[in-house]
Design a protein around this motif. Sequence first.
Motif, short mmCIF file in Angstrom:
data_model
loop_
_atom_site.label_atom_id
_atom_site.label_comp_id
_atom_site.label_asym_id
_atom_site.label_seq_id
_atom_site.Cartn_x
_atom_site.Cartn_y
_atom_site.Cartn_z
N TYR A 31 12.51 -6.86 -6.18
CA TYR A 31 11.84 -7.92 -6.92
C TYR A 31 10.90 -7.28 -7.94
O TYR A 31 10.48 -6.14 -7.81
CB TYR A 31 11.06 -8.84 -5.98
CG TYR A 31 10.10 -8.12 -5.07
CD1 TYR A 31 8.81 -7.83 -5.48
CD2 TYR A 31 10.49 -7.70 -3.80
CE1 TYR A 31 7.93 -7.16 -4.66
CE2 TYR A 31 9.63 -7.03 -2.97
CZ TYR A 31 8.35 -6.75 -3.41
OH TYR A 31 7.48 -6.08 -2.60
N THR B 21 7.41 -6.71 -10.07
CA THR B 21 5.98 -6.64 -9.75
C THR B 21 5.23 -6.23 -11.01
O THR B 21 5.84 -5.95 -12.04
CB THR B 21 5.72 -5.65 -8.58
OG1 THR B 21 4.38 -5.78 -8.14
CG2 THR B 21 6.02 -4.23 -8.97
N ASN C 281 9.52 1.10 -10.17
CA ASN C 281 9.62 0.10 -9.11
C ASN C 281 11.01 0.18 -8.49
O ASN C 281 12.00 -0.08 -9.14
CB ASN C 281 9.38 -1.29 -9.71
CG ASN C 281 9.50 -2.40 -8.68
OD1 ASN C 281 9.51 -2.15 -7.48
ND2 ASN C 281 9.59 -3.62 -9.16
N GLU D 56 5.99 -11.71 -1.10
CA GLU D 56 7.28 -11.05 -0.86
C GLU D 56 7.37 -10.53 0.57
O GLU D 56 6.48 -9.81 1.02
CB GLU D 56 7.48 -9.88 -1.84
CG GLU D 56 7.56 -10.30 -3.28
CD GLU D 56 8.82 -11.06 -3.63
OE1 GLU D 56 9.76 -11.10 -2.82
OE2 GLU D 56 8.87 -11.63 -4.74
N SER E 98 11.85 -1.62 -5.83
CA SER E 98 11.96 -2.83 -5.01
C SER E 98 13.01 -3.77 -5.57
O SER E 98 13.42 -3.64 -6.72
CB SER E 98 10.61 -3.56 -4.98
OG SER E 98 9.61 -2.69 -4.53
N ASN F 90 2.22 -8.83 -7.06
CA ASN F 90 3.53 -9.47 -7.08
C ASN F 90 3.41 -10.89 -7.62
O ASN F 90 2.37 -11.52 -7.50
CB ASN F 90 4.14 -9.48 -5.69
CG ASN F 90 4.36 -8.07 -5.18
OD1 ASN F 90 4.59 -7.14 -5.95
ND2 ASN F 90 4.27 -7.89 -3.88
N TYR G 51 1.42 -10.02 -1.56
CA TYR G 51 1.02 -10.31 -2.93
C TYR G 51 0.73 -9.03 -3.70
O TYR G 51 0.28 -9.08 -4.82
CB TYR G 51 -0.21 -11.23 -2.96
CG TYR G 51 0.14 -12.65 -2.61
CD1 TYR G 51 0.85 -13.44 -3.49
CD2 TYR G 51 -0.23 -13.19 -1.39
CE1 TYR G 51 1.18 -14.75 -3.17
CE2 TYR G 51 0.10 -14.50 -1.06
CZ TYR G 51 0.79 -15.27 -1.96
OH TYR G 51 1.11 -16.55 -1.63
N GLY G 52 0.96 -7.89 -3.08
CA GLY G 52 0.72 -6.62 -3.74
C GLY G 52 -0.07 -5.68 -2.85
O GLY G 52 -0.09 -5.82 -1.64
N GLY H 177 5.91 -6.63 0.94
CA GLY H 177 5.30 -6.62 -0.37
C GLY H 177 4.11 -7.54 -0.50
O GLY H 177 3.22 -7.30 -1.30
N LEU I 214 7.75 -3.29 -0.68
CA LEU I 214 7.45 -2.85 -2.05
C LEU I 214 7.54 -1.33 -2.04
O LEU I 214 6.83 -0.66 -1.28
CB LEU I 214 6.04 -3.30 -2.47
CG LEU I 214 5.52 -2.75 -3.79
CD1 LEU I 214 6.40 -3.18 -4.96
CD2 LEU I 214 4.09 -3.19 -4.02
#
Length: 146
Positions: A86, A88, A82, A136, A84, A132, A62-63, A60, A140
């Motif tokens: 975590y 985002t 999403n 991560e 995932s 994010n 930072y995006g 993932g 993602l």
Amino acid sequence: MPSPTARLLAVATAVALLSVGTPAQAEPTTPTTPVNSGPNAFAPLATCYGGAVRSYFETGRYGGSAGQYRTTTRCRDINVRNASVYATEACVIFVDKTSACNYWTYLPANSGWITVATNVRDGVNFRVRFENLRYEYEPLIAYHAF
């Protein structure tokens, strides 16, 4: 020929199964869109989300960005889910007009469908950008319906 009781039992069972099988978070409605907009209330939901595409980022980080996609007649909005573990944030970039985001939308971990751009015309080219909250290591995974 089946008895009326058997027919009634079959219909009741089918209705119960349909109500259990509906998603926890349905497509958002607006004042101009009635909740039951036709003979089959499940048709708009199935049509819109049935054409969803998957984005997968091995890490993932930072995006990242997904697409380029083109809006269709299936949905009147751009929706993201999403998948995932975590949270985002996501935004839409209308690539024919700008390289900037429309606005950031928070997507909790394992979210339902969330609208990230509303009332988008058909045939519009776009990307979905993710940001994010921290770096991560986990993948993602997102789904896009448009």
